[in-house]
Design a protein around this motif. Structure first.
Motif, PDB file in Angstrom:
ATOM      1  N   VAL A  92      47.620  36.871  40.769  1.00 34.42           N
ATOM      2  CA  VAL A  92      47.373  36.357  39.264  1.00 34.42           C
ATOM      3  C   VAL A  92      46.909  34.909  39.583  1.00 34.42           C
ATOM      4  CG1 VAL A  92      48.385  35.699  36.903  1.00 34.42           C
ATOM      5  CG2 VAL A  92      48.938  37.900  38.195  1.00 34.42           C
ATOM      6  N   LEU A  93      47.447  33.885  40.070  1.00 35.85           N
ATOM      7  CA  LEU A  93      47.074  32.552  40.455  1.00 35.85           C
ATOM      8  C   LEU A  93      45.630  32.585  40.945  1.00 35.85           C
ATOM      9  CD1 LEU A  93      47.298  29.785  40.145  1.00 35.85           C
ATOM     10  CD2 LEU A  93      48.554  29.593  42.170  1.00 35.85           C
ATOM     11  N   ALA A  94      45.550  33.425  41.793  1.00 32.30           N
ATOM     12  CA  ALA A  94      44.155  33.542  42.617  1.00 32.30           C
ATOM     13  C   ALA A  94      43.061  34.216  41.684  1.00 32.30           C
ATOM     14  CB  ALA A  94      44.369  34.379  44.046  1.00 32.30           C
ATOM     15  N   ALA A  95      43.238  35.251  40.741  1.00 29.66           N
ATOM     16  CA  ALA A  95      42.333  35.729  39.978  1.00 29.66           C
ATOM     17  C   ALA A  95      42.162  34.822  38.747  1.00 29.66           C
ATOM     18  CB  ALA A  95      42.862  37.150  39.380  1.00 29.66           C
ATOM     19  N   THR A  96      42.799  34.000  38.220  1.00 35.21           N
ATOM     20  CA  THR A  96      42.757  33.250  37.153  1.00 35.21           C
ATOM     21  C   THR A  96      41.817  31.783  37.815  1.00 35.21           C
ATOM     22  OG1 THR A  96      45.108  32.130  37.592  1.00 35.21           O
ATOM     23  CG2 THR A  96      44.500  33.788  35.626  1.00 35.21           C
ATOM     24  N   CYS A  97      42.407  31.275  38.869  1.00 34.32           N
ATOM     25  CA  CYS A  97      41.496  30.170  39.453  1.00 34.32           C
ATOM     26  C   CYS A  97      40.171  30.914  39.860  1.00 34.32           C
ATOM     27  CB  CYS A  97      42.155  29.880  41.054  1.00 34.32           C
ATOM     28  SG  CYS A  97      43.773  28.931  40.609  1.00 34.32           S
ATOM     29  N   ALA A  98      39.857  31.832  40.491  1.00 35.01           N
ATOM     30  CA  ALA A  98      38.423  32.414  40.775  1.00 35.01           C
ATOM     31  C   ALA A  98      37.793  32.418  39.425  1.00 35.01           C
ATOM     32  CB  ALA A  98      38.514  33.866  41.149  1.00 35.01           C
TER      33      ALA A  98
END
Length: 347
Positions: free
Chosen positions: A58-64
């Motif tokens: 989730v953190l990777a997706a929101t950062c992307a």
């Protein structure tokens, strides 16, 4: 499956994103928030529905999505908040491995924003990003620490409750078994010469056994607060029925329920020890009020005390006095053994 509270958070952010798109006007050099900008904000918000199920993805997706938003030329006003919430989640629930990976995702997102953002990134933007990162990580760590403390406190309370129940079981049944053994011995010795007295001893054994079953039933209900202290008069009658002289001097004192329970259990344990370790001699139980304290003395007259043996009796009595804020001392004297406890009448 997403958790209900996370799903509610994600839907709330979706609503906020739609409202912000309608109310906020983007200024140059940023593009006006159109369908693509709204889609990026909504996608970022919906990712939070899985923030506790899969925190790092989730953190990777929101950062992307923050980087994609910058590449598309939109202001980071809306799309950034799910990334900070995801950062908080990683720091709030996981160890240093997850935290390092999460920090790397966040740093890459900030770097991508700085490279692709349509507006120049100055000191104000750097300060704002730094503060958001610090608030997310520090608040997450504080939440994790608070939860760990709460779990440790629950474990401590559970351990104390188990110890207390074990102590109650030892005090109640230990006394009952000792009285039953004494009465059985008396009945066996007089069975041939005095059958009526032997029959009476058997009746007392039955009564004490039923009382012990009642104590077991009380322990099953103790978690509901139904924990009446043992009756000292009934205790004295049981000991006298077993053939030992017991003198009880206890005024009707106004004490708190915790103190009353502690006094009764200390008396029960002290009398049990006297029955177990000595074969004769009077037992004196005296309870008096001295100022704001209650002073309990249990004296067992004995000419020859046996060598001490390891056990839980004195430990339990001392712990009961300590838990009520009192003091406890016990030891032999010239002519017997004395137990003395001083407890606050109303802690």
């Amino acid at each position: 499956m997403p958790r209900r509270n996370d799903l509610a958070l994600a839907l709330a952010l979706v609503v906020a994103s739609v409202a912000a798109t309608a109310l906020i006007d983007s200024e140059p050099p940023y593009r006006a928030l159109g369908g693509l900008g709204l889609a990026l904000a909504v996608a970022s918000a919906l990712c939070l529905a899985w923030r506790q199920v899969a925190p790092l993805p989730v953190l990777a997706a929101t950062c992307a999505l923050v980087v994609v938003n910058a590449v598309a030329g939109y202001a980071p006003t809306i799309v950034q908040w799910p990334a900070w919430i995801a950062t908080f989640t990683v720091f709030a629930g996981y160890g240093w491995g997850h935290r390092l990976v999460g920090s790397a995702f966040t740093v890459l997102a900030v770097a991508g924003y700085a490279v692709f953002d349509a507006a120049p990134v100055g000191a104000t933007e750097v300060f704002g990003v730094t503060m958001c990162f610090l608030i997310s990580t520090v608040a997450g760590d504080a939440a994790r620490t608070r939860r760990a403390y709460a779990e440790a406190e629950r474990a401590r309370v559970l351990a104390e409750e188990r110890t207390r129940l074990a102590r109650e079981l030892h005090d109640a049944l230990g006394h009952a078994v000792n009285v039953m053994v004494m009465q059985a011995g008396v009945g066996r010795r007089v069975f041939d010469d005095n059958p009526a007295f032997a029959r009476e001893a058997l009746e007392h054994i039955e009564t004490v056994g039923r009382d012990a079953l009642g104590e077991l039933d009380r322990l099953l209900r103790v978690v509901h607060g139904d924990d009446p202290p043992p009756d000292l008069t009934a205790l004295a009658a049981q000991v006298r029925a077993a053939g030992r002289e017991l003198r009880l001097s206890a005024a009707d004192l106004d004490v708190g329920p915790g103190t009353a329970r502690a006094v009764s259990r200390i008396v029960q344990e002290a009398v049990t020890n006297a029955l177990r370790h000595t074969e004769g001699g009077r037992i004196d139980v005296e309870l008096t009020r001295v100022g704001d304290d209650v002073v309990l003395e249990v004296v067992n007259e004995a000419r020859h005390l046996p060598a001490p043996t390891p056990g839980r009796g004195l430990v339990n009595m001392r712990e009961r006095a300590r838990l009520e804020g009192g003091t406890f001392e016990a030891g032999p004297f010239d002519g017997g053994f004395r137990v003395r406890a001083t407890l606050p009448a109303r802690p």
